[in-house]
Design an enzyme around this catalytic site. Structure first.
Site, short mmCIF file in Angstrom:
data_model
loop_
_atom_site.label_atom_id
_atom_site.label_comp_id
_atom_site.label_asym_id
_atom_site.label_seq_id
_atom_site.Cartn_x
_atom_site.Cartn_y
_atom_site.Cartn_z
N LYS A 81 0.70 -1.20 0.15
CA LYS A 81 -0.06 0.19 -0.04
C LYS A 81 0.80 1.16 0.07
O LYS A 81 2.08 1.42 0.72
CB LYS A 81 -0.89 -0.01 1.31
CG LYS A 81 -1.89 1.09 1.41
CD LYS A 81 -2.89 0.88 2.40
CE LYS A 81 -3.93 1.93 2.70
NZ LYS A 81 -4.59 1.57 3.96
N SER A 159 -9.49 1.37 2.76
CA SER A 159 -8.73 2.25 2.22
C SER A 159 -7.39 1.31 1.22
O SER A 159 -7.01 2.06 0.44
CB SER A 159 -8.30 3.42 2.98
OG SER A 159 -7.20 2.68 3.91
N SER A 183 -10.22 -1.09 7.10
CA SER A 183 -9.38 -0.70 5.80
C SER A 183 -8.59 -2.22 5.30
O SER A 183 -8.09 -2.19 4.23
CB SER A 183 -8.37 0.31 6.02
OG SER A 183 -9.08 1.55 5.99
#
Length: 474
Positions: A81, A159, A183
């Site tokens: 990420k 996310s 997330s």
């Protein structure tokens, strides 16, 4: 390289590397090129690292040739990420104000993986600022809305959107995500992959963007519980650079797992009433499969707290402090989502008394969970009660209310509750509602990841939902 390689387990890939069926450089190049080609299709790719990955893979091949074995992740490609710093490369945090941001040092988790010969092939897209301030559209990202490999008209979740999409589409064998309040669990559930949120403090966050100092966690998204255990072993451990580090290590030891028949697994019967009607058959079948593992299913209820309000105050207060320079400079106005801009500005106005009150209540909450787990080993519930929404749908709309309304709230706030209490959670695919995946979540006391993984592993040995592949990937 065939699809069997792109969707293979970490153990299988490592075994084939050691046997010489292919070289690390061949494996890494295949995944890196696949990620670079297909990642943009799902708005999953933030930064390709093909050139540096191939160079690193050559070093891994030298080690393997000399039988310098460094563990099961040696030679395995992965993605991370884009809130994890990688020295010398942009780390955008998914947001326009930070599009050219670069750091001089690398996140601890990435250093750990590099040390054992796992090779990063790309940085993966995310919701801007990991959702700080709240957002109402799937398009709240520098890279566009995360698209679900099972249906690109639907959201991949936030996310850690790119991390889940990339694993689901076979673009990387595993990915790193982060969670503050859902997330990892949400995108893993929406994309039909396995996600593990570790106990708060078990994995270093040094080099990761901060959203909430007391709630942020870094964890793996993989094809299976087994793979999550292998990755967690590699990235967990004490780190003096992270003030929130628990000072503990983790060893994945399925051979020493407790007898499943000894486990008491708490569930809320009213959860079925809250689930989307299209998803209920899958959840019912999954619960029967869970019962077949031999665990003792017992009725349970969450302690009664205003979980949503508590999470909003804690995360909002800390995010407002963290992003104060961005907010006061006006740079916040460059974000893609107007509601997120307004939310971050509002975060700066939360009184210190409200934050301190929330933290005191949170202490009581943690004690109530310790009391609950004195008689129960694991909590189980749907990871999400409905499938991934369309990317055109607002994300902050009112929750659908079933008819008749269930007598209790069930475990609907388990994600928020578990994050506030700092508890580990595992999301495992458990079926489909139409063409989209659904999943179960398993939550346990702090530092009981091995128990959750053992139960998830046994469930996945009896089902094949985690092995299903999106039909649109090619």
């Amino acid at each position: 390289m065939t699809d069997d390689v792109f969707f293979a387990s970490i153990t299988d890939l490592n075994t084939r590397l050691k046997k010489g069926e292919f070289k690390a450089v061949e494996l890494v190049q295949a995944f890196a090129e696949r990620l670079e080609k297909l990642g943009p299709r799902y708005n999953a790719l933030a930064l390709p690292l093909t050139k540096s990955a191939i160079k690193r893979a050559k070093d891994v091949d030298d080690d393997l040739k000399r039988q310098r074995y460094r563990g099961t992740l040696q030679g395995i490609p992965f993605g991370a990420k884009d809130l994890l710093a990688l020295a010398g490369y942009p780390t955008t945090w998914g947001a326009t104000p930070y599009a050219t941001q670069m750091f001089d040092e690398t996140a601890t988790v990435l250093e750990k993986l590099d040390k054992i010969g796992s090779v990063i092939v790309g940085k993966l897209a995310m919701v801007e600022l990991a959702g700080g301030g709240g957002y109402r559209t799937a398009a709240a990202s520098l890279f566009g809305p995360g698209l679900n490999p099972w249906d690109p008209t639907c959201w991949s979740g936030g996310s850690s959107s790119g991390s889940a999409s990339a694993v689901a589409a076979g673009l990387v064998p595993f990915a790193l995500g982060s969670e503050t309040s859902g997330s990892i669990i949400t995108p893993a559930a929406f994309c039909g992959v396995t996600g593990l949120r570790p106990t708060y403090g078990l994995v270093s966050r040094h080099g990761a963007m901060a959203l909430s100092w007391t709630m942020d966690k870094v964890g793996p998204i993989c094809h299976s519980a087994e793979d999550c255990g292998l990755v967690l072993q590699a990235i967990a451990g004490s780190d003096s650079k992270d003030p929130g580090s628990a000072g503990k290590s983790f060893y994945y030891t399925p051979q020493y797992a407790r007898q499943l028949s000894d486990l008491k697994v708490g569930f809320a019967p009213d959860d079925m009433g809250w689930a989307d009607p299209a998803a209920r058959p899958a959840f019912q079948v999954a619960m029967e499969a869970m019962r077949g593992t031999g665990v003792q299913l017992v009725e349970a209820a969450l302690p009664d707290f205003p979980y949503g309000a508590l999470a909003d105050v804690v995360i909002g207060s800390e995010a407002g402090s963290i992003f104060e320079p961005l907010i006061q400079s006006g740079g916040v106005d460059q974000l893609a989502d107007p509601s997120q801009i307004a939310g971050l500005k509002a975060d700066l106005t939360i009184p210190a008394t409200e934050y301190l009150k929330a933290m005191r209540i949170r202490s009581v909450l943690k004690q109530k969970f310790r009391d609950l787990f004195a008689g129960i080993d694991v909590l189980i519930a749907p990871a999400r009660y409905a499938v991934a929404p369309k990317i055109t749908e607002p994300l902050d709309g009112p929750d659908s209310v079933p008819s008749p309304v269930p007598a209790t709230a069930g475990m609907r706030r388990l994600i928020q509750a578990g994050n506030l209490a700092g508890l580990p959670e595992l999301s495992i695919p458990c079926g489909f509602a139409g063409s989209l995946p659904v999943a179960l979540q398993l939550v346990g006391p702090a530092f009981t990841e091995n128990t959750l993984l053992a139960l998830g592993r046994e469930f996945q040995s009896r089902t094949d939902w985690h092995k299903r592949r999106p039909p649109l990937v090619s």
